[in-house]
Design a protein around this motif. Sequence first.
Motif, PDB file in Angstrom:
ATOM      1  N   ARG A 116       0.824  -1.218   0.000  1.00  0.00           N
ATOM      2  CA  ARG A 116       0.000   0.000   0.000  1.00  0.00           C
ATOM      3  C   ARG A 116       0.860   1.271   0.000  1.00  0.00           C
ATOM      4  N   VAL A 117       2.066   1.178   0.557  1.00  0.00           N
ATOM      5  CA  VAL A 117       3.009   2.297   0.596  1.00  0.00           C
ATOM      6  C   VAL A 117       4.234   1.912  -0.230  1.00  0.00           C
ATOM      7  N   LEU A 118       4.789   2.877  -0.965  1.00  0.00           N
ATOM      8  CA  LEU A 118       5.948   2.627  -1.844  1.00  0.00           C
ATOM      9  C   LEU A 118       5.653   1.524  -2.851  1.00  0.00           C
ATOM     10  N   SER A 123      11.699  -0.150  -1.405  1.00  0.00           N
ATOM     11  CA  SER A 123      11.274  -0.016  -0.015  1.00  0.00           C
ATOM     12  C   SER A 123      12.408  -0.320   0.962  1.00  0.00           C
ATOM     13  N   ASP A 245       3.041  -1.232   7.246  1.00  0.00           N
ATOM     14  CA  ASP A 245       3.030   0.118   6.673  1.00  0.00           C
ATOM     15  C   ASP A 245       3.946   1.076   7.433  1.00  0.00           C
ATOM     16  N   ASP A 246       4.079   0.913   8.762  1.00  0.00           N
ATOM     17  CA  ASP A 246       4.930   1.839   9.516  1.00  0.00           C
ATOM     18  C   ASP A 246       6.407   1.685   9.125  1.00  0.00           C
ATOM     19  N   LEU A 248       7.421   0.921   6.024  1.00  0.00           N
ATOM     20  CA  LEU A 248       7.558   1.566   4.726  1.00  0.00           C
ATOM     21  C   LEU A 248       7.468   3.088   4.836  1.00  0.00           C
ATOM     22  N   HIS A 249       6.600   3.592   5.731  1.00  0.00           N
ATOM     23  CA  HIS A 249       6.535   5.036   5.956  1.00  0.00           C
ATOM     24  C   HIS A 249       7.873   5.552   6.486  1.00  0.00           C
ATOM     25  N   PHE A 250       8.455   4.819   7.430  1.00  0.00           N
ATOM     26  CA  PHE A 250       9.741   5.226   7.995  1.00  0.00           C
ATOM     27  C   PHE A 250      10.829   5.196   6.921  1.00  0.00           C
ATOM     28  N   ARG A 252      10.505   5.649   3.760  1.00  0.00           N
ATOM     29  CA  ARG A 252      10.305   6.742   2.812  1.00  0.00           C
ATOM     30  C   ARG A 252      10.775   8.077   3.373  1.00  0.00           C
ATOM     31  N   THR A 253      10.629   8.284   4.681  1.00  0.00           N
ATOM     32  CA  THR A 253      10.966   9.575   5.287  1.00  0.00           C
ATOM     33  C   THR A 253      12.358   9.620   5.911  1.00  0.00           C
ATOM     34  N   HIS A 254      13.027   8.459   6.015  1.00  0.00           N
ATOM     35  CA  HIS A 254      14.359   8.418   6.635  1.00  0.00           C
ATOM     36  C   HIS A 254      15.334   7.595   5.787  1.00  0.00           C
TER      37      HIS A 254
END
Length: 423
Positions: A116-118, A123, A245-246, A248-250, A252-254
Amino acid sequence: LRGPLGFRCLYLDEYRDRLFVGAKDALYSLRLDRPGADAKEIHWPPGPGQTEECVRKGKDPVPKFVAAFLIPDSDDRDDDKVYFFFAEKVAEAEGKEHTVLSRVARVCVNDAGGQRVLVNKWSTFNKARLVCSVPGPGGIDTHFDELEDVFLLRTKDEKNPEIFALFSTVSAARHPVPATGSAGCVYRMADIRDVFNGPFTHRDSPLHQWAAYEGRVPYPRPGVCPSKTTSQPRHQYSTTKDYPDDVLHFARTHPLMYKPVSPRHGRPLLVKTDLQHHLRQLVVDRVEAEDGHYDVLFLGTDAGSVLKVVVLQNAASATPDEVILEELQVFKTPVPITQMEISVKRQTLYVGASPGVAQVRLHRCEGYGTACAECCLARDPYCAWDGTGLALGPQIRAMQISARSLRYGSCHLIPWFAVINRL
């Protein structure tokens, strides 16, 4: 091979005894033993609209992608990663100035992106700064920030090759050395992995300084590959699409690691600030000797020449000494050398530039004269003195040592491996 090739790349296939040359609208296949014979050519022009598409996708040339290598991190092949080396323009903390920094990045070979993310994006991508600098007075280092070339020196341990990198200065205004300054640094894979296993970089807003991230890092750690090492009884990760998802979110931002990758011994292996031309390409040959090994660097310039440099470890100082053995003008016109490949098997260097491709012997012992003293003063690890006749008995061992090391002794100007073969 000569002509208006629009040359860009070389690929050496010693197993098939072929050299593949990538040129404008064409691909060439040359025999290593007889480059002028049995040459094959494939005409490969761009299709309709492809040239325009490349122009549309063009980015700011802040000169660039340099190299990529697949390097295993463990015995688990699912843990294999591709390491990328490149330079990019980045903004300073206040957002008012841009500078060029060199990077090493990595991504898992089995990265399939997120669910769902990236989606359809990397990733497991992480990157870190690649530092090559000379310690200066008052703690102010001279940085060589622009990456020019990278050479991977394979060792017996496939997981731990040595990384040789060539850098140049970006501008005289930002550095106390001339703009033509170049430096070569060597990196250990253990140090690179330590940086990627260390803290991530974080800042709260574009107006804040970058700092080490001190919060909770989700599991599995962003950047690790889906493998047996990653999976747990209750959390089986057979693909990156299974990552939470957490994570992949991390990721993407780090993407940036906090610590930089420093060279072996904390300083460059080679520093040149007195050259009239820029150094652009680098290949390395490691010559084994009785007292260790010696690294011979071949440096391609933007003037069509190649510098042959031997690096000598100085026992009295932590700083290695580099000796320019020779500078060979490979191409008559001062064109930049764009690619080099080395064949240790054939003791040959293949050099490419826009006018064509040339082959150069790694050793030219006849150029050092005919006296033993001239041979010793040359300090070329490829050349040795065999005396006036064939050595016998205990002298054989002494001749092997003198032929393969850079010490004083009897040495005749022939390739050292020829001496060993005669014995």
